[in-house]
Design a protein around this motif. Structure first.
Motif, PDB file in Angstrom:
ATOM      1  N   VAL A  33       0.849  -1.198   0.000  1.00 45.07           N
ATOM      2  CA  VAL A  33       0.000   0.000   0.000  1.00 45.07           C
ATOM      3  C   VAL A  33       0.883   1.246   0.000  1.00 45.07           C
ATOM      4  CG1 VAL A  33      -1.605   1.375   1.382  1.00 45.07           C
ATOM      5  CG2 VAL A  33      -2.010  -1.083   1.079  1.00 45.07           C
ATOM      6  N   GLU A  34       1.893   1.252   0.855  1.00 46.92           N
ATOM      7  CA  GLU A  34       2.809   2.391   0.919  1.00 46.92           C
ATOM      8  C   GLU A  34       3.562   2.553  -0.400  1.00 46.92           C
ATOM      9  OE1 GLU A  34       6.584   3.964   3.640  1.00 46.92           O
ATOM     10  OE2 GLU A  34       5.517   2.108   4.168  1.00 46.92           O
ATOM     11  N   PHE A  35       4.039   1.452  -0.961  1.00 48.54           N
ATOM     12  CA  PHE A  35       4.798   1.495  -2.210  1.00 48.54           C
ATOM     13  C   PHE A  35       3.947   2.034  -3.361  1.00 48.54           C
ATOM     14  CE2 PHE A  35       6.284  -0.951  -6.050  1.00 48.54           C
ATOM     15  CZ  PHE A  35       7.436  -0.217  -6.257  1.00 48.54           C
ATOM     16  N   TYR A  36       2.707   1.562  -3.464  1.00 48.13           N
ATOM     17  CA  TYR A  36       1.838   2.033  -4.539  1.00 48.13           C
ATOM     18  C   TYR A  36       1.547   3.520  -4.402  1.00 48.13           C
ATOM     19  CZ  TYR A  36       0.971  -2.856  -5.836  1.00 48.13           C
ATOM     20  OH  TYR A  36       1.108  -4.154  -6.241  1.00 48.13           O
ATOM     21  N   GLY A  37       1.455   3.992  -3.160  1.00 44.51           N
ATOM     22  CA  GLY A  37       1.284   5.423  -2.968  1.00 44.51           C
ATOM     23  C   GLY A  37       2.467   6.206  -3.485  1.00 44.51           C
ATOM     24  N   GLU A  38       3.671   5.698  -3.236  1.00 47.09           N
ATOM     25  CA  GLU A  38       4.867   6.365  -3.731  1.00 47.09           C
ATOM     26  C   GLU A  38       4.937   6.355  -5.250  1.00 47.09           C
ATOM     27  OE1 GLU A  38       6.705   8.115  -1.944  1.00 47.09           O
ATOM     28  OE2 GLU A  38       6.319   7.435   0.098  1.00 47.09           O
ATOM     29  N   LEU A  39       4.353   5.329  -5.876  1.00 41.89           N
ATOM     30  CA  LEU A  39       4.349   5.267  -7.335  1.00 41.89           C
ATOM     31  C   LEU A  39       3.373   6.261  -7.957  1.00 41.89           C
ATOM     32  CD1 LEU A  39       4.564   1.421  -8.041  1.00 41.89           C
ATOM     33  CD2 LEU A  39       6.363   3.134  -8.298  1.00 41.89           C
ATOM     34  N   GLY A  40       2.409   6.719  -7.171  1.00 44.95           N
ATOM     35  CA  GLY A  40       1.511   7.747  -7.680  1.00 44.95           C
ATOM     36  C   GLY A  40       0.115   7.292  -8.029  1.00 44.95           C
ATOM     37  N   LEU A  41      -0.263   6.068  -7.645  1.00 47.54           N
ATOM     38  CA  LEU A  41      -1.646   5.656  -7.843  1.00 47.54           C
ATOM     39  C   LEU A  41      -2.571   6.512  -6.976  1.00 47.54           C
ATOM     40  CD1 LEU A  41      -1.296   1.772  -7.842  1.00 47.54           C
ATOM     41  CD2 LEU A  41      -1.946   3.185  -9.790  1.00 47.54           C
TER      42      LEU A  41
END
Length: 263
Positions: A33-41
C-alpha cells in the motif's frame, strides 16, 4: 520520494473533474500500500468481500490505513456486507471510502449511506458519535462536520435486479459512486464469465449511461490500458487497472520467457 505518476486524485474523480486510477492489492500488505502510494496511484482497492482480513480485525485494518496515510493514497474498501454496523465500524477505524457489495434496491443503499452520516438529507443520521481512531481519539474539534463532508459510500452494481433498479439507486441522497461489476453481472444474467455476451454488455452500458446522466461518478474494471483509456473517455471516473498478483504474474512470466537456458 517524488511520485512517478501524475494522476488526478480520487477526490477530483468523485467531483467528476478527473479520473482516478487504482489497483487491487490482493496481498493486503501495508508495505505494498505504501509502495503504490509512492508510485503515484490514486487509490488502493481492498476487497474484503472475496478475501483479505476480517473487517472486524481492527489492528490489521489500522495498519493498512496507516500505510495509506503515510504515502498519501486513499483506500477504497469493499465491505463483505451492507450491514450498517459494519459500515460504521469501518468508518470509525478511519476508512473514508467504502463501497457495498451485491445491493439490489435503493432502500439497501439508503440504509447504508444513512448509517455513515451524523446528518442525512436534512434529518438526523444513524452514525454513532464516539472518540474512535477516525476522530484521533477525541482530538478533532470539527469531527462531525468533517466526517459528513469527507466520508464516501458507494455501491457495486452486479446483479440483474440492481440494473433494473438503477434509476432509484442513483437517486439516493449522498450516494458517492457506483462501481460496475461485469463479472458478477455475467453470472446474474446466466452467462458466467461471458463478458462479451450482449445481455451483459447491455447491462454495463445501461448503468454507465444512467450514472453519467445522473452526475454520479461511475467506476469499473480496466481490462488492459486500451480498455482503461476507452472507459475514461466514455465517462468512467474510477478505474481499477490491475492487481498485485496480476502485475507480479505478468512480470515473472516475462522474465521466465526471456531466460535463455544454456542446457
Amino acid at each position: 520520494m517524488a511520485r512517478i505518476a501524475d494522476t488526478e486524485g480520487l477526490e477530483a474523480a468523485l467531483d467528476n473533474e478527473g479520473v482516478a486510477l487504482g489497483l487491487l492489492d490482493n496481498t493486503y500488505s501495508p508495505t505494498l500500500v505504501e509502495f503504490y502510494g509512492e508510485l503515484g496511484l490514486d487509490f488502493i482497492w481492498l476487497d474484503l468481500e472475496h478475501g483479505g482480513p476480517d473487517p472486524w480485525d481492527a489492528p490489521t485494518m489500522e495498519n493498512l490505513l496507516r500505510a495509506g496515510e503515510l504515502a498519501d493514497i486513499e483506500l477504497l474498501v469493499r465491505l463483505p456486507d451492507t450491514d450498517p454496523t459494519l459500515v460504521r465500524k469501518a468508518l470509525d477505524l478511519g476508512v473514508r471510502h467504502v463501497f457495498l457489495p451485491r445491493v439490489e434496491t435503493a432502500a439497501e443503499v439508503e440504509t447504508a449511506v444513512r448509517s455513515a452520516r451524523f446528518q442525512y438529507d436534512g434529518e438526523p443520521g444513524d452514525r454513532g458519535l464516539g472518540a474512535p481512531r477516525a476522530r484521533r481519539w477525541g482530538q478533532v474539534p470539527d469531527y462531525v462536520e468533517a466526517e459528513d463532508r469527507e466520508t464516501v459510500v458507494g455501491t457495486t452494481i452486479e446483479t440483474e435486479a440492481a440494473v433494473e433498479n438503477i434509476e432509484d439507486i442513483l437517486a439516493v441522497p449522498d450516494l458517492g459512486f457506483v462501481f460496475i461489476g461485469p463479472l458478477d453481472l455475467s453470472v446474474s444474467f446466466g452467462h458466467p464469465n461471458e463478458l462479451d455476451h450482449p445481455e451483459v454488455q447491455e447491462a454495463v452500458e445501461t448503468v454507465r449511461a444512467a450514472a453519467v446522466d445522473a452526475g454520479v461518478p461511475v467506476g469499473g474494471l480496466g481490462f488492459g490500458m486500451d480498455d482503461v483509456n476507452m472507459k475514461a473517455a466514455s465517462g468512467y471516473r474510477i478505474l481499477n487497472i490491475g492487481s498485485t498478483t496480476g502485475a507480479l504474474g505478468g512480470a515473472i512470466s516475462d522474465w521466465l520467457d526471456a531466460y535463455e537456458n544454456p542446457t
